[in-house]
Design a protein around this motif. Structure first.
Motif, mmCIF file in Angstrom:
data_model
loop_
_atom_site.group_PDB
_atom_site.id
_atom_site.type_symbol
_atom_site.label_atom_id
_atom_site.label_comp_id
_atom_site.label_asym_id
_atom_site.label_seq_id
_atom_site.Cartn_x
_atom_site.Cartn_y
_atom_site.Cartn_z
ATOM 1 N N SER A 52 -2.012 -25.969 -7.742
ATOM 2 C CA SER A 52 -2.024 -26.614 -6.291
ATOM 3 C C SER A 52 -2.080 -25.737 -5.677
ATOM 4 N N HIS A 53 -1.830 -23.985 -5.625
ATOM 5 C CA HIS A 53 -0.957 -23.211 -4.395
ATOM 6 C C HIS A 53 -2.518 -23.065 -3.640
ATOM 7 N N PRO A 54 -2.059 -23.459 -2.589
ATOM 8 C CA PRO A 54 -3.268 -22.850 -1.784
ATOM 9 C C PRO A 54 -4.140 -21.561 -2.005
ATOM 10 N N VAL A 55 -5.479 -21.242 -1.630
ATOM 11 C CA VAL A 55 -5.944 -20.667 -2.098
ATOM 12 C C VAL A 55 -6.508 -20.254 -0.409
ATOM 13 N N LEU A 56 -6.804 -19.040 0.458
ATOM 14 C CA LEU A 56 -6.825 -18.694 1.598
ATOM 15 C C LEU A 56 -8.084 -17.533 1.942
ATOM 16 N N PRO A 57 -8.492 -17.683 3.100
ATOM 17 C CA PRO A 57 -8.990 -15.750 3.458
ATOM 18 C C PRO A 57 -8.654 -15.597 3.195
ATOM 19 N N GLY A 58 -8.805 -13.942 2.981
ATOM 20 C CA GLY A 58 -8.058 -12.885 2.673
ATOM 21 C C GLY A 58 -7.248 -11.986 3.879
ATOM 22 N N ILE A 59 -6.111 -11.859 3.581
ATOM 23 C CA ILE A 59 -5.466 -11.570 5.948
ATOM 24 C C ILE A 59 -6.410 -10.099 5.591
ATOM 25 N N ILE A 60 -6.285 -10.410 7.345
ATOM 26 C CA ILE A 60 -6.923 -9.330 7.760
ATOM 27 C C ILE A 60 -5.621 -8.537 8.306
ATOM 28 N N ASP A 61 -5.028 -7.253 8.370
ATOM 29 C CA ASP A 61 -4.310 -7.170 9.395
ATOM 30 C C ASP A 61 -5.266 -5.723 10.534
ATOM 31 N N PRO A 62 -5.221 -6.302 11.981
ATOM 32 C CA PRO A 62 -6.060 -5.558 12.327
ATOM 33 C C PRO A 62 -4.592 -4.571 13.124
ATOM 34 N N HIS A 63 -3.794 -3.930 12.147
ATOM 35 C CA HIS A 63 -3.283 -2.960 13.113
ATOM 36 C C HIS A 63 -2.221 -1.845 12.215
ATOM 37 N N THR A 64 -2.645 -0.992 11.677
ATOM 38 C CA THR A 64 -2.095 -0.639 10.988
ATOM 39 C C THR A 64 -2.011 1.235 11.199
ATOM 40 N N HIS A 65 -0.853 1.980 11.206
ATOM 41 C CA HIS A 65 -1.162 3.167 10.860
ATOM 42 C C HIS A 65 -0.470 3.992 9.528
ATOM 43 N N MET A 66 -1.701 4.160 8.644
ATOM 44 C CA MET A 66 -1.454 5.251 7.347
ATOM 45 C C MET A 66 -0.841 6.344 6.924
ATOM 46 N N ARG A 67 -1.124 6.516 8.247
ATOM 47 C CA ARG A 67 -0.963 8.285 8.474
ATOM 48 C C ARG A 67 -1.559 9.451 8.102
ATOM 49 N N ASP A 68 -2.312 8.984 7.333
ATOM 50 C CA ASP A 68 -3.454 9.819 6.903
ATOM 51 C C ASP A 68 -4.776 9.835 6.670
ATOM 52 N N PRO A 69 -5.219 11.305 7.555
ATOM 53 C CA PRO A 69 -4.957 12.197 7.410
ATOM 54 C C PRO A 69 -3.650 13.144 8.228
ATOM 55 N N GLY A 70 -2.509 13.905 7.895
ATOM 56 C CA GLY A 70 -1.891 14.379 8.814
ATOM 57 C C GLY A 70 -0.842 14.078 8.320
ATOM 58 N N HIS A 71 0.196 12.724 8.163
ATOM 59 C CA HIS A 71 1.236 12.702 7.903
ATOM 60 C C HIS A 71 1.907 11.997 6.407
ATOM 61 N N THR A 72 1.025 12.195 5.632
ATOM 62 C CA THR A 72 0.910 11.775 4.264
ATOM 63 C C THR A 72 2.595 11.600 3.750
ATOM 64 N N HIS A 73 3.973 12.302 4.383
ATOM 65 C CA HIS A 73 4.764 12.157 3.763
ATOM 66 C C HIS A 73 5.640 10.960 3.942
ATOM 67 N N ARG A 74 4.741 10.365 5.900
ATOM 68 C CA ARG A 74 5.212 8.718 5.207
ATOM 69 C C ARG A 74 4.942 7.758 5.306
ATOM 70 N N GLU A 75 3.384 8.303 4.472
ATOM 71 C CA GLU A 75 2.786 7.171 4.616
ATOM 72 C C GLU A 75 0.840 7.866 3.682
ATOM 73 N N ASP A 76 0.572 6.892 2.995
ATOM 74 C CA ASP A 76 -0.740 7.898 2.556
ATOM 75 C C ASP A 76 -1.956 6.545 2.666
ATOM 76 N N TRP A 77 -3.006 6.648 2.179
ATOM 77 C CA TRP A 77 -4.020 5.889 2.176
ATOM 78 C C TRP A 77 -3.728 5.117 0.763
#
Ligand SMILES: [Zn+2]
Length: 462
Positions: A52-77
Motif C-alpha cells: 500500500s506504499h505510494p509509488v511515484l514517478p522518480g524525483i527529478i532534482d532540477p538544481h544541483t552543484h555536484m562540484r565535479d570537475p574541479g572541486h571534488t573534495h566537496r562532492e563528486d558525481w
C-alpha cells in the motif's frame, strides 16, 4: 506477454495521470512497456511488491552543484548521485559552475563524460552563459543543454569557476534572453541584485554585524524582488521563457504571480525545501551551515511562499544541492561573510516534503507535480521522465509515508556529512524506500544497490 520482462513493480497506490490506482508497472529495456492489473502482471527477472506504499514517478532534482570537475573534495558525481539515489531522486539537472565552468561545447562535453562515468542516476546539464559567451549558446544547445543559467553577479576572484556564466549588464542579459528564445530553451537566473547586496553588505560591515544571524540582512528580500522584476521585464520583451531559480521569499513569488496575471504565462518559479521549512533563525542555531544564497527568510515570507505553493505559482522544487569544505564553512562562525554559501540537500528534499504532506501543507499529487512532472515539462523531458506511463523511462520511487526518522548528517551520502547540517535533528515522517532508475533498483531500504556509470545523460526531447 509470455516473454520474460526485466522488472515488475506492483502496488495498490501507483501514481498515474488519473490519481493513484492498483497497478503493476512492467519494465523492459529500461522503459515502461505495460501497466497491467495486479493479477495480469507478467513474470519478471525481478518483482517488487510495494503493497500500500505510494509509488511515484522518480524525483527529478532540477538544481544541483555536484562540484565535479574541479572541486571534488566537496562532492563528486559518485557521492552526489549516491545521495540522490538514497533520497528518491532518479535524475538531477546540474548547474554550470564547475572548474572549468560549462560555457562552451568543449566544457559541456567534459562534464558530460565525467558524469556519465560515475553517476548512479540519470542527469541533464545546464549550459552556462554570461559576459563573452552569448555566441557559445548554440553549440551548448547542440550538445544537449536542457536550459541556460546566468548568475547576475560578478565573480572577479573566482573566474576559474564562474567565467562566462555571469553578467551584471542588462544589455548582455537581454541578448542571452533573445538567444535562449531562438533556441527554444528556458533562460534561468539566480535572481539577486548585485548592487543592492553590495550596498547592504557594506552597511552591515560598517555596523560591525558579522555574526551568522545577520546574513539575511545583508541580502534582504528587496534584492531578490528587484532582480525578479528586472529579469521578468527583460524576458518578456525578449519573448523568452524565464525560470526564476530558488526563489526564497513569498514576496518575490507573488511578483511572479502578478506578472503572470498581467501577461499570461512566460515565467516559472522554483523554490526549495529550505525556504519552505526553515527561517533566518536557523542561522542562530547552526551558523554558517545554514548560509545559502538567497538566504533563509522570515516566518511571514515563508507563510506567503506556502500560499504561492498552494495557488500554483510555484512550479518546481529543487534542493540547490551545493556542498562546501568543512574548513571554509567553519570560518563563518566569526565572520559570516567569509563562509561560502550553499549546503547539501539532494538526499533530504523528498523526506522533508513528504513530512509537509503528512502535516497537510500539500497533497502527494501536488508534490509529484512540483518535484517530477512539472520539472520534466519545464526542461523538455516530459514523456520520457516525470510520469508513470507506457513508453516512459521506468523511473520510480516507493515512499513509506509512516517511516519516522531523525535527519542525522553522518548517515547521509554527501562527501563530507559534517557540512550537511541544514536539517540536522529534524524529525521527518515519510521517506523513500525504493528508488528505481530505468527499471533497475538503485536504492532499496536505504541501501545503495546501483552502480556508478549506470546513470545516463538526458537532453530535451525535440
Ligand atoms: Zn544553485
Amino acid at each position: 506477454m509470455a516473454e520474460r520482462v526485466d522488472f515488475v513493480l506492483k502496488g495498490q497506490r501507483v501514481h498515474t495521470g488519473q490519481g493513484f490506482q492498483p497497478l503493476a508497472v512492467v519494465a523492459r529495456g529500461g522503459e515502461i512497456v505495460a501497466l497491467t492489473s495486479l493479477e495480469d502482471a507478467p513474470p519478471a527477472r525481478e518483482t517488487y511488491d510495494a503493497g500500500s506504499h505510494p509509488v511515484l514517478p522518480g524525483i527529478i532534482d532540477p538544481h544541483t552543484h555536484m562540484r565535479d570537475p574541479g572541486h571534488t573534495h566537496r562532492e563528486d558525481w559518485k557521492t552526489g548521485t549516491r545521495a540522490g539515489a538514497a533520497g528518491g531522486v532518479t535524475c538531477v539537472l546540474e548547474h554550470p559552475n564547475a572548474v572549468p565552468p560549462v560555457n562552451s561545447a568543449g566544457n559541456f562535453r567534459l562534464k558530460r563524460e565525467i558524469a556519465a562515468a560515475q553517476a548512479y542516476i540519470d542527469f541533464g546539464l545546464f549550459g552556462g552563459v554570461g559576459d563573452g559567451t552569448v555566441d557559445r549558446m548554440e553549440e551548448q544547445a547542440r550538445e544537449g543543454a536542457i536550459a541556460f543559467k546566468t548568475f547576475l553577479w560578478p565573480y572577479p576572484d573566482r573566474s576559474d569557476e564562474f567565467a562566462g556564466i555571469y553578467t551584471i549588464d542588462d544589455g548582455v542579459l537581454y541578448q542571452i534572453f533573445e538567444r535562449a528564445a531562438a533556441l527554444g530553451l528556458p533562460a534561468c537566473v539566480h535572481a539577486e541584485s548585485y548592487t543592492l547586496v553590495r550596498m547592504f553588505s557594506e552597511r552591515m560591515k560598517r555596523a560591525g554585524k558579522y555574526a551568522p544571524i545577520h546574513h539575511e540582512q545583508s541580502r534582504p528580500v528587496v534584492a531578490e524582488l528587484e532582480a525578479v522584476w528586472r529579469t521578468m521585464v527583460l524576458a518578456r520583451e525578449a519573448n523568452t521563457r524565464l525560470n526564476l531559480l530558488h526563489i526564497s521569499s513569498g514576496s518575490a513569488a507573488t511578483a511572479a504571480k502578478m506578472w503572470r496575471a498581467m501577461h499570461g504565462m512566460g515565467v516559472t518559479v522554483e523554490t526549495c525545501p529550505t525556504y519552505l521549512t526553515l527561517t533566518a533563525d536557523r542561522m542562530g542555531e547552526i551558523g554558517p551551515y545554514a548560509k545559502i544564497n538567497p538566504p533563509l527568510r522570515s516566518i511571514e515570507e515563508q507563510a506567503l511562499l506556502w500560499e504561492r505553493v498552494a495557488d500554483g505559482t510555484i512550479d518546481t522544487i529543487s534542493s540547490d544541492h551545493g556542498p562546501h569544505e568543512f574548513a571554509a564553512k567553519e570560518r563563518g562562525w566569526h565572520n559570516i561573510f567569509d563562509a561560502p554559501a550553499g549546503a547539501p540537500g539532494v538526499e533530504t528534499s523528498l523526506p522533508i516534503m513528504l513530512t509537509h504532506v503528512n502535516n497537510g501543507r500539500l497533497t502527494l499529487e501536488r508534490l509529484v507535480e512540483l518535484m517530477s512532472a512539472n520539472v520534466a515539462h519545464l526542461y523538455g523531458l516530459y514523456g520520457r521522465k516525470g510520469v508513470i506511463a507506457v513508453g516512459s523511462d521506468a523511473d520510480l520511487v516507493v515512499v513509506d509515508m509512516a517511516l519516522r526518522r531523525y535527519i542525522e548528517p553522518s548517515q547521509l551520502h554527501t562527501k563530507d556529512p559534517r557540512v550537511a547540517r541544514m536539517f540536522e535533528g529534524f524529525e521527518t515522517l515519510g521517506a523513500p524506500i525504493l528508488t528505481v532508475v530505468r527499471g533497475r533498483p538503485v536504492m532499496r531500504d536505504g541501501e545503495i544497490v546501483g552502480e556508478p556509470g549506470y546513470g545516463m545523460f538526458v537532453s530535451p526531447l525535440r
